[in-house]
Design a protein around this motif. Structure first.
Motif, mmCIF file in Angstrom:
data_model
loop_
_atom_site.group_PDB
_atom_site.id
_atom_site.type_symbol
_atom_site.label_atom_id
_atom_site.label_comp_id
_atom_site.label_asym_id
_atom_site.label_seq_id
_atom_site.Cartn_x
_atom_site.Cartn_y
_atom_site.Cartn_z
ATOM 1 N N GLY A 150 -1.842 0.664 -4.757
ATOM 2 C CA GLY A 150 -0.376 0.096 -4.969
ATOM 3 C C GLY A 150 0.297 0.383 -6.087
ATOM 4 O O GLY A 150 -0.285 -0.084 -7.254
ATOM 5 N N ALA A 151 1.520 1.216 -5.968
ATOM 6 C CA ALA A 151 2.355 1.580 -7.070
ATOM 7 C C ALA A 151 2.544 0.562 -8.088
ATOM 8 O O ALA A 151 2.491 0.598 -9.129
ATOM 9 N N ASN A 167 0.938 -1.192 -0.049
ATOM 10 C CA ASN A 167 -0.006 -0.002 0.045
ATOM 11 C C ASN A 167 0.814 1.171 -0.298
ATOM 12 O O ASN A 167 0.286 2.372 0.362
ATOM 13 N N ASN A 168 2.235 1.113 -0.345
ATOM 14 C CA ASN A 168 3.179 2.285 -0.648
ATOM 15 C C ASN A 168 3.599 2.784 0.756
ATOM 16 O O ASN A 168 4.104 4.116 0.716
ATOM 17 N N LYS A 169 3.324 2.375 1.730
ATOM 18 C CA LYS A 169 3.862 2.723 3.195
ATOM 19 C C LYS A 169 5.153 1.917 3.594
ATOM 20 O O LYS A 169 5.192 1.293 4.505
ATOM 21 N N SER A 179 -0.032 5.432 -11.150
ATOM 22 C CA SER A 179 1.274 4.622 -10.437
ATOM 23 C C SER A 179 1.979 5.541 -9.986
ATOM 24 O O SER A 179 2.594 5.663 -8.765
ATOM 25 N N SER A 229 0.666 7.813 -7.217
ATOM 26 C CA SER A 229 0.120 7.197 -5.956
ATOM 27 C C SER A 229 1.129 7.267 -4.662
ATOM 28 O O SER A 229 0.585 6.811 -3.665
ATOM 29 N N GLN A 230 2.205 7.373 -4.858
ATOM 30 C CA GLN A 230 3.205 7.610 -3.900
ATOM 31 C C GLN A 230 4.612 8.504 -4.295
ATOM 32 O O GLN A 230 4.673 8.457 -5.544
ATOM 33 N N TRP A 233 9.220 6.118 -2.485
ATOM 34 C CA TRP A 233 10.404 5.478 -3.330
ATOM 35 C C TRP A 233 10.360 5.914 -4.665
ATOM 36 O O TRP A 233 9.363 5.345 -5.500
#
Length: 632
Positions: free
Chosen positions: A302-303, A57-59, A329, A332-333, A336
């Protein structure tokens, strides 16, 4: 009394919190934080599942923080933490991250070793002498999970070894670690099959991990060219593609297991990426979509899964939809940014497939500024996309000149190995300067070597403008033959690309004529000698398409025996994939298991070390024996 009651209430709340949130910190009488001395297996698995959900979930930072405090005492915390550190190092390629990842993985291996079943050499010899089999019922659940986690940590350590050092000793050490990991997975497979589980709730997590490891090993080893596979079989490796895919599909079906999503990621990556970069673009896209759907339902932002959704649309030649997915994508975050680079790479190709050369150039420029992988390649791509633009100004040509001039300076060695695509780019950039600012269809050539025509070919409206440019270039070359320093090379490149377009337009007879003319020009080529073996492969693929397997086999064998040309190892991967396809189409199955090499132990043992090393393709680094192109 009130204080005691409150203290008791706090303790009960803490116990509930531990059950709900798994591991949490505990406060001592002085109010300072303490870390529990032990974490049981069930709690470790639950915590790893929480961390995996956070990661997908990109965390990413939260996932790492979840694993780190107990990484020195819990096998699953150790595995989770070192995996995150490994991924971070692999994506950034920063020396500090690599060193930290290696140190973390070493500590994780030590933790797993503490929990593995202790077996003395004497007892193992005695059991072997008596012909006794291991009774896996004597293993505790924690001991069998420790064996699996040990194998997973070991493969990461082996891969980091290749990245860290630059010599043959490093390769041997890495190969031995991979072999130890392979044997450990085989042992885990025996545990899965021969242990009495009695409804053990941790079995699903163990089984999905075993299927992931065994499946991935079989699949990846089966991809390697025959010559390299013989080297691996010499030291005890073998791979069966069909079996590997089956194991991964089974592992993926355990959606609520710890490693089920990881099996899904490997499967999707194989069908959407690996088969296109290293194969003949024969990935099972409907299966990839089926596997991806529940992943997107669980991780809609999710990326990684959004990236795969974009990749599937790209393969289906739905380029506008693919571009939207890749952009989604990216958005989404922001933690990273290396995930962004995967999307930029695909966005670059999507725009190039549409002949939107300026947008393709902009993404190549983004990669050049932000990614550490290969600035020489990105710079060459940027210049090549600009070369395809019509009505170039004098200022644009000066910039193109500068970019091509920079390519040789930017060439690097990653883990002591030169990247074949960089060698190719440097060679072409030097030729541009030598030919006084001329290079024939460089962007289309790049699309071809990255297997982009397998996507473009699905839409006539994408192929037709490209073949028009190619035919116009061929006319220019023929009309100004004297002005082309490398006339045959330039003409054969354009002719080869025309043959590829004709093949995808269904004009196979005309395509065959183009490829044969390239093959017949072998002795006249001065630089682009790679075109001849690649043309042989294209002819073989045409024969396979037309149900002429014997001719196809002869052409593939002939292509395999050319040596010393650009991107040789890449072609060997594709030849091997085509041979697997040929063998699988034969009903008699006389060639042995799919993806394996039919050779006897006597044949392998009779080969000397020098002969084994000579069997490697020429552009595969002989010092390390590892094809660098598998890194992207």
């Amino acid at each position: 009394m009130a204080e005691a009651a409150m203290s008791e209430l706090k303790r009960e709340k803490l116990e509930i919190s531990v059950k709900k949130e798994t591991v949490s910190t505990v406060q001592n009488d002085k109010g300072s934080t303490e870390i529990p001395s032990e974490v049981n297996l069930a709690t470790g698995i639950e915590e790893a599942a929480v961390a995996l959900n956070l990661f997908l979930n990109n965390k990413f930072s939260e996932a790492k923080e979840r694993m780190q405090p107990w990484a020195d005492r819990s096998i699953y915390h150790a595995l989770g933490y070192c995996t995150i550190m490994y991924l971070q190092a692999a994506m950034t390629f920063e020396r500090a991250d690599i060193d930290l990842a290696i140190e973390t993985i070493k500590k994780s291996i030590e933790v797993c070793n503490k929990f593995r079943k202790k077996t003395s050499v004497v007892s193992a010899i005695a059991r072997g002498a008596k012909g006794q089999k291991i009774n896996y019922d004597n293993y505790t659940t924690e001991e069998i999970h420790a064996e699996l986690c040990y194998a997973e940590c070991l493969i990461q350590r082996a891969l980091m070894t290749f990245v860290q050092d630059e010599n043959l000793i490093s390769f041997v050490k890495g190969a031995l670690k991979i072999r130890a990991c392979y044997l450990s997975y085989k042992e885990c497979s025996k545990m899965l099959q021969n242990r009495t589980w009695n409804g053990c709730k941790e079995k699903i997590h163990f089984e999905s991990g075993v299927r992931m490891g065994i499946g991935a090993f079989n699949l990846l080893i089966s991809l390697l060219p025959t010559r390299v596979l013989k080297l691996l079989e010499f030291v005890g490796f073998s791979g069966n593609k069909r079996f590997g895919l089956k194991e991964l599909e089974l592992g993926s079906s355990y959606r609520h297991s710890l490693r089920g999503p990881l099996c899904s990621i490997i499967l999707i990556a194989y069908h959407t990426l690996v088969t296109y970069v290293l194969g003949t673009a024969d990935g099972d896209i409907p299966l990839a979509e089926t596997v991806l759907t529940p992943c997107l339902q669980s991780y809609p932002r999710g990326a990684l899964f959004l990236f795969f959704a974009g990749r599937i649309e790209e393969i289906k030649a739905n380029l506008d939809e693919a571009i939207l997915r890749f952009e989604e994508s990216v958005e989404s975050q922001m933690e990273w940014k290396q995930f962004h680079h995967l999307c930029y790479w695909e966005l670059m190709w999507c725009h190039s497939f549409k002949c939107d050369w300026l947008m393709a150039m902009k993404y190549a420029e983004k990669l050049c500024h932000e990614s550490r992988w290969s600035k020489a390649t990105y710079t060459y791509q940027k210049a090549s996309f600009l070369m395809m633009c019509a009505d170039k100004t004098e200022e644009t040509m000066e910039h193109i000149n500068y970019l091509y001039g920079e390519v040789p300076r930017l060439q690097q060695r990653i883990a002591g190995k030169s990247i074949p695509i960089e060698k190719f780019a440097v060679k072409k950039a030097k030729r541009f300067i030598e030919q006084k600012n001329r290079l024939t269809l460089p962007a289309l050539e790049l699309i071809y070597v990255w297997n982009g025509f397998s996507i473009i070919g699905k839409r006539t409206d994408l192929v037709e403008p490209i073949i028009s440019v190619i035919e116009a270039t061929i006319n220019t070359i023929l009309e100004s033959k004297e002005s082309f320093q490398y006339f045959t090379d330039d003409y054969c490149l354009a002719l080869h690309l025309k043959g590829v377009c004709l093949k995808h337009l269904g004009r196979t007879f005309q395509a065959e004529i183009c490829f044969k003319e390239v093959c017949d020009s072998e002795k006249k080529l001065k630089c682009d000698n790679y075109l001849v073996p690649w043309a042989h492969m294209e002819l073989a693929l045409l024969c396979m398409q037309q149900q002429r397997p014997d001719e196809a086999k002869k052409l593939l064998d002939k292509a395999k025996h050319f040596k010393g040309y650009s991107l040789e190892s890449r072609l060997h991967f594709r030849i091997h994939a085509a041979n697997i396809e040929l063998r699988s189409s034969k009903e008699d199955g006389a060639s042995g298991p799919e993806g394996s090499v039919a050779s006897t132990p006597e044949d392998e043992l009779s080969m000397g070390v020098d002969e084994l090393r000579d069997a490697l393709p020429a552009d595969m680094d002989k010092e390390s024996s590892i094809p660098i192109e598998t890194t992207l």
